[in-house]
Write an enzyme that holds these catalytic residues in place. Structure first.
Site, short mmCIF file in Angstrom:
data_model
loop_
_atom_site.label_atom_id
_atom_site.label_comp_id
_atom_site.label_asym_id
_atom_site.label_seq_id
_atom_site.Cartn_x
_atom_site.Cartn_y
_atom_site.Cartn_z
N ASN A 175 0.80 -1.22 0.00
CA ASN A 175 0.00 0.00 0.00
C ASN A 175 0.84 1.28 0.00
O ASN A 175 0.39 2.31 -0.48
CB ASN A 175 -0.96 0.01 1.20
CG ASN A 175 -0.33 -0.48 2.47
OD1 ASN A 175 0.22 -1.59 2.52
ND2 ASN A 175 -0.38 0.32 3.51
N HIS A 189 -13.35 -0.12 -1.75
CA HIS A 189 -13.12 1.33 -1.88
C HIS A 189 -11.76 1.68 -2.48
O HIS A 189 -11.47 2.85 -2.70
CB HIS A 189 -13.36 2.05 -0.55
CG HIS A 189 -12.34 1.83 0.52
ND1 HIS A 189 -11.56 2.86 1.00
CD2 HIS A 189 -11.97 0.73 1.20
CE1 HIS A 189 -10.76 2.38 1.96
NE2 HIS A 189 -11.00 1.10 2.10
N THR A 224 -27.32 -9.92 8.10
CA THR A 224 -27.96 -9.50 6.84
C THR A 224 -26.94 -8.75 5.98
O THR A 224 -26.23 -7.87 6.48
CB THR A 224 -29.19 -8.61 7.14
OG1 THR A 224 -30.06 -9.36 7.98
CG2 THR A 224 -29.91 -8.23 5.86
N CYS A 280 -1.38 6.12 9.75
CA CYS A 280 -2.14 4.96 10.19
C CYS A 280 -3.61 5.39 10.29
O CYS A 280 -3.95 6.54 10.05
CB CYS A 280 -1.61 4.39 11.50
SG CYS A 280 -1.77 5.50 12.87
N1 PLP Z 1 -4.88 -4.23 3.15
C1 PLP Z 1 -4.22 -3.24 2.53
C2 PLP Z 1 -2.96 -3.57 1.81
C3 PLP Z 1 -4.70 -1.94 2.55
O1 PLP Z 1 -4.03 -0.97 1.94
C4 PLP Z 1 -5.90 -1.67 3.25
C5 PLP Z 1 -6.44 -0.30 3.35
O2 PLP Z 1 -5.71 0.66 3.36
C6 PLP Z 1 -6.56 -2.73 3.88
C7 PLP Z 1 -6.02 -3.99 3.81
C8 PLP Z 1 -7.82 -2.52 4.64
O3 PLP Z 1 -8.93 -2.44 3.80
P1 PLP Z 1 -10.28 -1.76 4.34
O4 PLP Z 1 -10.02 -0.30 4.38
O5 PLP Z 1 -11.31 -2.14 3.31
O6 PLP Z 1 -10.58 -2.33 5.66
#
Ligand code: PLP
Length: 384
Positions: free
Chosen positions: A149, A199, A235, A317
């Site tokens: 990320n 998202h 649900t 974070c």
């Molecule tokens: N995994 C990675 C690599 C991410 O970048 C993120 C969100 O930033 C997540 C998991 C978490 O996803 P969510 O925001 O849908 O909980």
């Protein structure tokens, strides 16, 4: 987001696609419970199953392998502790650059966790994985993300799976940041479980999926209903799931490489003290993690925000605080460097003009920051 702002933080959350909004509004209008047998219930069920097929098709999976969850974090929490509680793993091996949700889920799973080291480009050490799997006791589950990320670095997940298979270990990959940005094909990756989030591809937040091979019996996080094959009781979030399906259907992998490469070339050529992290590795082509020596990430993010450009701090974070990036620390960077990284991430609606606006704002800010540092440096010399 107003017309003059430039949004380059798709890895935090992509702007929602019009097709997703449309699908969500249509789903809200159904108003039924997908478990009901009447007409409204059947319409709701159909919307969910269509979304499941769209998500499955986008990642080469069978629709029966897709479990909708409340997002990527929940998918990771279902995968790791769920597999441990289901008797599939007595130990976990996770890479040192995983998202907090994988680290925390692993830590809370109640079995020993080993952290797999990465090299300076952020690539997991396959030889070390082989060694660690060989020396441990009991069935193992390995979790290595597909794309990071912060840096966008792509991990050799299919090779991780090959090594793991030799030792009879299961593999999970967090593909949240890879989905829609590079080829994500569940059968080719040959993993047992894979996490996705809506998202990050222009769907709504609060919905995601765990793609899971048949035969892996996960213990759900919550109890009390048979929805999602009994793995995610409650649900269903009909509108969210419909939005996820529509975003997956609308997803056409764009070649963002030329835009991202121009951005990096200009920054590196014109701003002394800049670096691109993970540049030596294969990366998804929408992400740039850029360090500016001696300038904190939050200072850079705020300055660019004032100039109408939204970017991320490399290591923000979920509480919004900026800490030294654990990803960059795992890649061998020092703490100051790990605090200086911003993340610029493009996506489905990014244009060349967005990159130009970023470059103008960044150059202007960096010029001021470097000048201020130069002046401070001079003063320090006078006093010194
Ligand atoms: N995994 C990675 C690599 C991410 O970048 C993120 C969100 O930033 C997540 C998991 C978490 O996803 P969510 O925001 O849908 O909980």
């Amino acid at each position: 987001m107003n017309a003059v702002s430039t949004y380059l933080d798709h890895n935090a959350g992509a702007p929602i696609r019009p097709a997703a909004v449309e699908a969500m509004v249509a789903a809200l209008a159904i108003g039924g419970n997908p478990s009901s047998v009447h007409r409204a219930g059947r319409l709701a069920r159909r919307a969910i199953e269509e979304a499941r097929e769209a998500v499955a098709a986008q990642c080469g999976a069978e629709s029966s392998e897709v479990i909708f969850t409340g997002g990527g974090t929940e998918a990771n929490n279902l995968a790791l502790p769920g597999a441990v509680r289901g008797g599939h793993a007595a130990r976990l091996l996770v890479s040192g650059i995983e998202h907090d949700s994988v680290r925390a889920a692993a830590g809370g799973a109640g079995v020993p966790v080993t952290v797999l080291p990465v090299d300076r480009d952020g690539i997991v050490d396959l030889a070390e994985l082989d060694r660690l799997l060989g020396e441990g006791q009991g069935p193992a589950l390995v979790s290595v993300m597909l794309a990071n990320n912060e840096t966008g670095v792509i991990q050799p997940v299919a090779e991780v799976a090959r090594v793991a298979r030799r030792h009879g270990a299961l593999v999970h990959t967090d593909a949240v940041q890879a989905f829609g940005k590079t080829l994500v094909d569940f059968p080719t990756l040959d993993v047992d479980m894979m996490s996705l989030s809506a998202h990050k591809i222009g769907g709504p937040a609060g919905v995601g999926a765990l793609v899971k091979r048949a035969g892996i019996d996960l213990v759900p996080l919550a109890l009390g209903g048979g929805q999602e094959y009994g793995r995610r009781p409650g649900t269903e979030n009909l509108a969210g799931i419909a939005g996820f399906g529509a975003a997956a259907k609308a997803e056409r992998r764009r070649d963002l490489g030329p835009l991202r490469d121009r951005l990096e070339r200009e920054v590196l050529a014109h701003v002394p003290g800049t670096r691109v992290f993970g540049a030596g590795a294969a990366r998804v082509d929408n992400t740039s993690c850029i360090g500016l020596s001696g300038v904190k990430a939050e200072t850079q993010v705020m300055a660019l925000d004032l100039a109408g450009v939204s970017i991320g701090a490399g290591a923000a974070c979920s509480s919004g605080k900026v800490r030294p990036s654990p990803v960059l620390i795992a890649m061998g960077e020092d703490e100051e460097t790990a605090r200086s990284a911003i993340r610029v991430s493009l996506g489905w609606n990014s244009e060349a003009a967005d990159v130009e606006r970023f470059l103008n704002a960044y150059m202007e800010f960096a010029g001021r920051a470097l000048k201020a540092r130069g002046l401070r440096g001079e003063k320090e010399t006078h006093h010194g």
